[in-house]
Design a protein around this motif. Structure first.
Motif, PDB file in Angstrom:
ATOM      1  N   CYS A 104       0.832  -1.208   0.000  1.00 57.63           N
ATOM      2  CA  CYS A 104       0.000   0.000   0.000  1.00 57.63           C
ATOM      3  C   CYS A 104       0.862   1.251   0.000  1.00 57.63           C
ATOM      4  O   CYS A 104       1.829   1.353   0.745  1.00 57.63           O
ATOM      5  CB  CYS A 104      -0.905  -0.006   1.232  1.00 57.63           C
ATOM      6  SG  CYS A 104      -1.897   1.493   1.421  1.00 57.63           S
ATOM      7  N   ARG A 105       0.478   2.224  -0.826  1.00 54.84           N
ATOM      8  CA  ARG A 105       1.130   3.534  -0.758  1.00 54.84           C
ATOM      9  C   ARG A 105       0.109   4.657  -0.664  1.00 54.84           C
ATOM     10  O   ARG A 105       0.484   5.834  -0.682  1.00 54.84           O
ATOM     11  CB  ARG A 105       2.092   3.744  -1.934  1.00 54.84           C
ATOM     12  CG  ARG A 105       1.465   4.047  -3.283  1.00 54.84           C
ATOM     13  CD  ARG A 105       2.561   4.220  -4.326  1.00 54.84           C
ATOM     14  NE  ARG A 105       2.019   4.599  -5.632  1.00 54.84           N
ATOM     15  CZ  ARG A 105       2.080   5.817  -6.128  1.00 54.84           C
ATOM     16  NH1 ARG A 105       2.634   6.806  -5.431  1.00 54.84           N
ATOM     17  NH2 ARG A 105       1.578   6.084  -7.326  1.00 54.84           N
ATOM     18  N   CYS A 106      -1.185   4.305  -0.562  1.00 52.84           N
ATOM     19  CA  CYS A 106      -2.215   5.336  -0.419  1.00 52.84           C
ATOM     20  C   CYS A 106      -2.526   5.611   1.040  1.00 52.84           C
ATOM     21  O   CYS A 106      -3.144   6.623   1.368  1.00 52.84           O
ATOM     22  CB  CYS A 106      -3.482   4.921  -1.161  1.00 52.84           C
ATOM     23  SG  CYS A 106      -4.470   3.653  -0.311  1.00 52.84           S
ATOM     24  N   CYS A 119      -1.362  -3.969  -0.029  1.00 57.06           N
ATOM     25  CA  CYS A 119      -2.482  -3.283  -0.696  1.00 57.06           C
ATOM     26  C   CYS A 119      -3.702  -4.197  -0.692  1.00 57.06           C
ATOM     27  O   CYS A 119      -3.592  -5.399  -0.914  1.00 57.06           O
ATOM     28  CB  CYS A 119      -2.073  -2.959  -2.137  1.00 57.06           C
ATOM     29  SG  CYS A 119      -3.421  -2.425  -3.201  1.00 57.06           S
ATOM     30  N   MET A 150      -7.993  -0.578  -1.586  1.00 58.67           N
ATOM     31  CA  MET A 150      -8.680   0.608  -1.063  1.00 58.67           C
ATOM     32  C   MET A 150      -8.325   1.882  -1.828  1.00 58.67           C
ATOM     33  O   MET A 150      -9.052   2.869  -1.768  1.00 58.67           O
ATOM     34  CB  MET A 150      -8.349   0.793   0.427  1.00 58.67           C
ATOM     35  CG  MET A 150      -9.186  -0.065   1.355  1.00 58.67           C
ATOM     36  SD  MET A 150     -10.946   0.375   1.319  1.00 58.67           S
ATOM     37  CE  MET A 150     -10.935   1.912   2.243  1.00 58.67           C
ATOM     38  N   HIS A 151      -7.206   1.863  -2.544  1.00 59.65           N
ATOM     39  CA  HIS A 151      -6.849   3.057  -3.330  1.00 59.65           C
ATOM     40  C   HIS A 151      -7.932   3.392  -4.346  1.00 59.65           C
ATOM     41  O   HIS A 151      -8.147   4.557  -4.672  1.00 59.65           O
ATOM     42  CB  HIS A 151      -5.493   2.872  -4.020  1.00 59.65           C
ATOM     43  CG  HIS A 151      -5.395   1.666  -4.891  1.00 59.65           C
ATOM     44  ND1 HIS A 151      -5.071   0.412  -4.412  1.00 59.65           N
ATOM     45  CD2 HIS A 151      -5.613   1.508  -6.217  1.00 59.65           C
ATOM     46  CE1 HIS A 151      -5.067  -0.461  -5.408  1.00 59.65           C
ATOM     47  NE2 HIS A 151      -5.406   0.178  -6.515  1.00 59.65           N
TER      48      HIS A 151
HETATM   49  S1  FES Z   1      -2.327   1.460  -2.567  1.00 65.04           S
HETATM   50 FE1  FES Z   1      -3.330   1.594  -0.628  1.00 65.04          FE
HETATM   51  S2  FES Z   1      -4.825   0.030  -0.746  1.00 65.04           S
HETATM   52 FE2  FES Z   1      -3.808  -0.132  -2.660  1.00 65.04          FE
END
Ligand code: FES
Length: 213
Positions: A188-190, A199, A202-203
């Motif tokens: 995940c990076r969001c 991840c 959710m992005h």
């Molecule tokens: S980049 Fe955060 S859930 Fe996919």
């Protein structure tokens, strides 16, 4: 076949409520395949708030980011879909919802069909090629009873467009919970995943945008 980290010495350390500390990475690319600058140790944003994405600018200290996983569920929810020549395995617990499977091989993967995987819908070679393009490691396959989940690739992190870091090449993640494939996974990076550091798609839900990548 697994690529051993001892050969590459590339590691990812999710820091507590902070960035991803990446050591020894030589191959960092954007979604177009363009090389991004890297050095012996870099810090990648995973709160989604950096003004210098994909690199951390300390925003996590100001926006209340929590790196905690909000789920206690197992990362192993694998289901098998046997076909005449190949069995497709799908692990929903680690999927990043890139949707490459349904977009690139709709004869096999269809959200409208039940079951949603038809392993006889394409050649085994076509399915194997698609499984290799699944960034999260949710998909794997078996032929003649031997399951293939990992592949032989160079250590690399791709910063996907408005989505996760797609990691390949057996980069070790220094995290208590290990991904089903140690060779590739999506991080995940969001900042919004409930399955951090991985991840969970959710992005899409939060409409994460990164105009810098
Ligand atoms: S980049 Fe955060 S859930 Fe996919």
């Amino acid at each position: 076949m697994k690529v051993k980290s001892t050969e590459t010495a590339v590691t990812i350390q999710p820091t507590e409520n902070g960035s991803l500390a990446v050591t020894g990475l030589e191959n960092l690319r954007d979604s177009r395949g363009e090389a991004l600058p890297t050095k012996a140790k870099i810090y990648l944003c995973r709160c989604g708030g950096s003004s210098n994405k994909p690199f951390c600018d300390g925003s996590h200290k100001r926006n209340g980011f929590s790196g905690a996983r909000e789920s206690s569920a197992s990362l192993d929810r694998e289901k098998a879909y046997p076909g005449k020549q190949i069995t497709v395995h799908d692990n929903r617990a680690i999927c990043s919802h890139s949707e490459r499977c349904v977009k690139e091989l709709a004869a096999v993967f269809s959200k409208k069909a039940r079951p949603w995987v038809n392993p006889d819908g394409a050649s085994p070679e076509g399915i194997v090629a698609l499984v290799k393009r699944c960034p999260s490691g949710a998909l794997s396959y078996s032929i003649e009873g031997t399951q293939q989940r990992d592949f032989t690739r160079e250590p690399q992190i791709i910063v996907s467009k408005n989505g996760p870091y797609n990691v390949t090449g057996g980069i070790v993640i220094q995290n208590e919970l290990q991904p089903p494939s140690s060779e590739h996974y999506s991080l995940c990076r969001c900042g919004a995943s409930k399955n951090k550091p991985f991840c969970d798609g959710m992005h899409h839900t939060i409409g994460f945008r990164d105009d810098q990548i």
